[in-house]
Design an enzyme around this catalytic site. Structure first.
Site, PDB file in Angstrom:
ATOM      1  N   GLU A 334     -18.925 -18.287  22.667  1.00  0.00           N
ATOM      2  CA  GLU A 334     -18.446 -19.666  22.481  1.00  0.00           C
ATOM      3  C   GLU A 334     -17.030 -19.899  23.007  1.00  0.00           C
ATOM      4  O   GLU A 334     -16.196 -20.448  22.298  1.00  0.00           O
ATOM      5  CB  GLU A 334     -18.552 -20.059  21.002  1.00  0.00           C
ATOM      6  CG  GLU A 334     -19.977 -19.912  20.480  1.00  0.00           C
ATOM      7  CD  GLU A 334     -20.148 -20.345  19.024  1.00  0.00           C
ATOM      8  OE1 GLU A 334     -19.140 -20.609  18.364  1.00  0.00           O
ATOM      9  OE2 GLU A 334     -21.303 -20.422  18.569  1.00  0.00           O
ATOM     10  N   ASN A 377     -21.892 -15.684  25.830  1.00  0.00           N
ATOM     11  CA  ASN A 377     -22.907 -16.391  25.051  1.00  0.00           C
ATOM     12  C   ASN A 377     -22.332 -17.725  24.578  1.00  0.00           C
ATOM     13  O   ASN A 377     -21.160 -17.803  24.221  1.00  0.00           O
ATOM     14  CB  ASN A 377     -23.248 -15.504  23.836  1.00  0.00           C
ATOM     15  CG  ASN A 377     -24.422 -15.980  23.038  1.00  0.00           C
ATOM     16  OD1 ASN A 377     -25.473 -16.301  23.584  1.00  0.00           O
ATOM     17  ND2 ASN A 377     -24.272 -16.019  21.712  1.00  0.00           N
ATOM     18  N   HIS A 412     -29.685 -23.441  19.745  1.00  0.00           N
ATOM     19  CA  HIS A 412     -29.845 -24.033  18.415  1.00  0.00           C
ATOM     20  C   HIS A 412     -30.214 -25.495  18.672  1.00  0.00           C
ATOM     21  O   HIS A 412     -29.341 -26.314  18.965  1.00  0.00           O
ATOM     22  CB  HIS A 412     -28.548 -23.933  17.611  1.00  0.00           C
ATOM     23  CG  HIS A 412     -28.188 -22.519  17.266  1.00  0.00           C
ATOM     24  ND1 HIS A 412     -28.941 -21.768  16.391  1.00  0.00           N
ATOM     25  CD2 HIS A 412     -27.190 -21.714  17.689  1.00  0.00           C
ATOM     26  CE1 HIS A 412     -28.412 -20.563  16.280  1.00  0.00           C
ATOM     27  NE2 HIS A 412     -27.346 -20.497  17.057  1.00  0.00           N
ATOM     28  N   GLU A 441     -30.307 -17.220  20.404  1.00  0.00           N
ATOM     29  CA  GLU A 441     -30.216 -17.611  18.990  1.00  0.00           C
ATOM     30  C   GLU A 441     -31.106 -18.809  18.689  1.00  0.00           C
ATOM     31  O   GLU A 441     -30.735 -19.704  17.933  1.00  0.00           O
ATOM     32  CB  GLU A 441     -28.761 -17.972  18.618  1.00  0.00           C
ATOM     33  CG  GLU A 441     -27.759 -16.893  18.935  1.00  0.00           C
ATOM     34  CD  GLU A 441     -26.347 -17.224  18.474  1.00  0.00           C
ATOM     35  OE1 GLU A 441     -26.178 -18.182  17.685  1.00  0.00           O
ATOM     36  OE2 GLU A 441     -25.419 -16.530  18.902  1.00  0.00           O
ATOM     37  N   ASP A 443     -33.368 -21.598  17.334  1.00  0.00           N
ATOM     38  CA  ASP A 443     -34.084 -22.143  16.186  1.00  0.00           C
ATOM     39  C   ASP A 443     -34.263 -23.635  16.439  1.00  0.00           C
ATOM     40  O   ASP A 443     -33.559 -24.220  17.250  1.00  0.00           O
ATOM     41  CB  ASP A 443     -33.418 -21.844  14.824  1.00  0.00           C
ATOM     42  CG  ASP A 443     -31.915 -21.992  14.794  1.00  0.00           C
ATOM     43  OD1 ASP A 443     -31.377 -22.737  15.633  1.00  0.00           O
ATOM     44  OD2 ASP A 443     -31.276 -21.386  13.916  1.00  0.00           O
TER      45      ASP A 443
HETATM   46  C1  XIL Z   1     -24.055 -17.510  11.859  1.00  0.00           C
HETATM   47  C2  XIL Z   1     -24.743 -16.637  10.837  1.00  0.00           C
HETATM   48  O1  XIL Z   1     -26.139 -16.727  11.009  1.00  0.00           O
HETATM   49  C3  XIL Z   1     -24.346 -17.062   9.451  1.00  0.00           C
HETATM   50  O2  XIL Z   1     -24.907 -16.189   8.480  1.00  0.00           O
HETATM   51  C4  XIL Z   1     -22.846 -17.075   9.317  1.00  0.00           C
HETATM   52  O3  XIL Z   1     -22.479 -17.563   8.053  1.00  0.00           O
HETATM   53  C5  XIL Z   1     -22.234 -17.934  10.395  1.00  0.00           C
HETATM   54  O4  XIL Z   1     -22.662 -17.485  11.665  1.00  0.00           O
HETATM   55  N1  XIL Z   1     -23.642 -19.162  16.647  1.00  0.00           N
HETATM   56  C6  XIL Z   1     -23.440 -17.804  16.631  1.00  0.00           C
HETATM   57  C7  XIL Z   1     -23.815 -17.007  15.449  1.00  0.00           C
HETATM   58  O5  XIL Z   1     -23.055 -17.233  17.671  1.00  0.00           O
HETATM   59  O6  XIL Z   1     -22.960 -15.907  15.288  1.00  0.00           O
HETATM   60  C8  XIL Z   1     -23.830 -17.849  14.208  1.00  0.00           C
HETATM   61  O7  XIL Z   1     -24.333 -17.063  13.145  1.00  0.00           O
HETATM   62  C9  XIL Z   1     -24.648 -19.091  14.417  1.00  0.00           C
HETATM   63  C10 XIL Z   1     -24.059 -19.935  15.516  1.00  0.00           C
END
Ligand code: XIL
Length: 667
Positions: A334, A377, A412, A441, A443
């Site tokens: 990020e 990422n 996401h 990641e 979802d």
């Molecule tokens: C999230 C975790 O899933 C949570 O448990 C934590 O509280 C916060 O981070 N982007 C990312 C991940 O790169 O590391 C994040 O993970 C979700 C968003």
């Protein structure tokens, strides 16, 4: 070197044992209700109503007062009042150490109300875990509005996934020290449904395309979750255990327990590991950016050198510890901010070191793990402005010789956003750079804005979600040459970070539900014909009634004609695309093992995704062979597969349909 992967589980074999344990351990403090009539009913382990005039095991966490009160009650005439609080984390706590079994999912519920005269605020329900002298805190229900005028119900699930020597549930406020009442606290578990073994494993369905992964925590590597994980996935990403705050909370004092356990589980079970993450602006302890007397670091050369030396030491320790066990690292996470004209996030990393933190991080990671693939990422990489800024940065870094091997797209997303075209453009944008790409990641939230909140996921959202998974995976599969893995941010809806982000509410963004059962979303990837399309009943097309054939037992003939029948149906068609299914019936007398079905498309149709089979297309010629679970086609048996394809001017039926070279009749 790597620590021994040891782990002690306290899993009991069956529910009977669990019920007995609960009875013995907890009955003294809190009455246990009668066992349920049906196995599927929740089993109530604890039920504290305070009607007997005692605190039923609840105690203060520190110096506050916890006592039975008759001022207000949720049920009956009594509740529990916490008063004299001097910190927001103080509140009524109940020891659970003897009542909770590791690996079992419990629902914890409590009613909360502020005492008369207190101004409205926010409360939450948490669990404290103690082991070896340190404590950790898990949120069960996030910050929830509460006032002195009404009771509010906090209810959430919790799985103990650690060996502990102390464990308690407690209610606290988000801020302030208001007196508060609690009432009708319950702890129950739902006897679990067995993990499905009669459905295809995701990793087999996707075997020809890319490895499929899930983010995990300790909870996903025990009990049924572990069974589900091993069955369907090729790779795992520890969701938190490898982050800086988890591995080096204070300078030089590394903590490996969770990361060792999760990486060890993966290694023992043949799962590959994505390492997430080495440099991020979040979940990084404050000490990293301050000097020893607590002054924030600046961009002065000495401060910058200190920051980069800390970064280097961290990466040497973390990457070095896991060696070959971790083949891919999200080195940087990020770092893009598309609202900056240069596209670079103004994190503390950037403010102190400019781009040197990225140069250092990739250089050191490559040095310590020369064969690992090193990724940058980010989220929202589908947003054109962000995508382009990321592409520019990656181009620039690689031109300098910084070893960035791949780009991770978090994905996401939600049931409405983003469009497929934008997602495809995201993948295409990085092809000219010659980098690998991964979805890291994914979802698919059921929510489309922060104001929505559903107690249970509405059927129409789950249906839309299934189509999203279908379409996005069809796209990924078309880009299988570019994508070296796809990872979902979680295993099942029982444990998703979206339950507390961006607001507290139950979300259901994954492929398996809270009972670990396959959702329509799963079928969207595996076999879209099995998506349940009728959340509300619709009128089914009229079919003329046919008498059911009388089946008289006949000896199976061993000689006779070798024939087949093919039924081809276009189930859905839209401009440029269609979905179809093909059902092949073996009407002959001999079984076909490891069958091959072939046909030709007359109009240049092109298949993008096929389920329940493996497809090869060469111009108009299509060849389909079975997957591992449907390779046998006995006499009288059928196989059915479906696919998504494109079409242009017309979409006529396949011609020259054969089963193992045998022409099939159609209809
Ligand atoms: C999230 C975790 O899933 C949570 O448990 C934590 O509280 C916060 O981070 N982007 C990312 C991940 O790169 O590391 C994040 O993970 C979700 C968003």
């Amino acid at each position: 070197m790597r620590a021994a992967w040891t782990r002690r589980h306290r899993l009991l074999p069956g529910l009977l044992a669990l019920a007995c344990l609960a009875t013995v351990a907890v009955a003294a403090a809190v009455p246990l209700t009668t066992p349920p009539a049906r196995a599927a009913d929740p089993v109530l382990v604890l039920d504290a109503t305070f009607e007997d005039g005692t605190t039923q095991g609840f105690r203060a966490r520190a110096g506050e007062t916890v006592a039975v009160s008759t001022a207000v009650a949720h049920g009956g005439t009594r509740s529990l009042l916490a008063s004299g609080r001097t910190a927001s984390w103080q509140g009524p706590a109940l020891a659970l150490i003897d009542g909770m079994v590791e690996g079992t999912r419990y629902t914890l519920t409590v009613w909360v109300r502020l005492a008369a005269g207190q101004s409205p605020g926010q409360v939450r329900l948490s669990v404290q875990r103690d082991s070896g002298g340190t404590s950790a805190y898990d949120q069960v229900v996030g910050d929830t509005a509460v006032s002195a005028d009404a009771w509010v119900r906090l209810s959430g699930t919790y799985v103990l996934a650690h060996d502990v020597d102390g464990l308690s549930a407690y209610v606290e406020t988000a801020s302030g020290t208001a007196d508060l009442h609690i009432d009708d606290f319950t702890m129950a578990y739902q006897p679990t449904r067995p993990v499905q073994t009669d459905i295809p494993a995701l990793r087999e369905v996707l075997a020809a395309d890319f490895p499929i992964g899930a983010a995990i925590g300790n909870r996903q590597i025990i009990g049924d979750q572990a069974v589900l994980l091993r069955r369907h996935f090729d790779t795992v990403t520890p969701g938190n255990a490898l982050k800086w705050d988890a591995t080096q909370p204070t300078e030089g004092a590394f903590r490996w327990a969770d990361a060792d356990t999760q990486v060890g589980f993966a290694t023992d079970n043949g799962l590959a590991v994505r390492g997430h993450t080495l440099v991020w602006h979040q979940q990084t302890p404050a000490w990293v950016f301050t000097d020893t007397d607590g002054t924030p670091l600046t961009s002065d050369p000495a401060d910058k050198a200190l920051l980069l030396s800390r970064l280097e030491a961290h990466i040497r320790a973390v990457v070095g510890r896991y060696g070959d066990a971790i083949g891919v690292w999200d080195v940087a996470n990020e770092v893009i901010d598309e609202n900056q004209s240069d596209g670079l996030r103004r994190s503390r990393w950037y403010e102190i070191s400019g781009l040197d933190y990225l140069r250092t991080a990739f250089r050191v990671a490559r040095e310590v793990a020369p064969t690992a693939r090193l990724y940058i990422n980010d989220y929202n990489t589908n947003v054109p402005a962000k995508r382009d800024k990321l592409r520019d940065l990656v181009t620039r870094l690689r031109a300098e010789g910084v070893p960035v091997d791949g780009v991770g797209h978090q994905m996401h997303v939600n049931v409405q956003w983003p469009s497929l075209a934008e997602t495809e453009a995201m993948l295409q944008a990085f092809i000219p750079l010659g980098v690998e790409q991964q979805v890291t990641e994914m979802d698919v939230s059921i929510y489309v804005n922060n104001d929505e909140s559903f107690p249970t996921p509405p059927a129409d959202r789950l249906l839309t979600q299934a189509y999203r998974y279908r379409d996005l995976f069809a796209l990924y599969r078309r880009y299988a040459d570019e994508l070296t893995s796809v990872t979902l941010w979680g295993l099942a809806d029982d444990d998703t970070w979206l339950d507390t982000f961006p607001v507290a509410r139950k979300d259901a963004p994954l492929l398996f539900d809270t009972e670990l059962q396959a959702k329509s979303a799963y079928w969207g990837i595996v076999d879209p014909t099995r998506i349940d399309p009728t959340p509300t009943p619709t009128v089914s097309p009229t079919v003329s009634p046919t008498a059911s054939p009388t089946v008289s037992p006949t000896p199976t003939p061993t000689t006779g004609p070798d024939t087949c029948r093919a039924a081809y149906t276009v189930t859905n068609q839209w401009p440029g695309g269609f979905q179809a299914s093909l059902r092949i019936t073996n009407t002959g007398v001999r079984a076909h093992h490891g069958w091959t079905v072939r046909w030709r498309f007359p109009d240049g149709q092109l298949i993008s995704q096929l389920w329940n089979g493996t497809v090869r297309q060469d111009g108009p010629g299509v060849t389909v062979t079975p997957t591992s679970w449907n390779s046998a086609l006995p006499a009288g048996g059928t196989v059915e597969f479906g696919f998504l394809a494109s079409w242009h001017t017309s979409n006529d039926r396949p011609v020259g349909l054969t089963l193992d070279g045998l022409a099939c009749t159609t209809g």
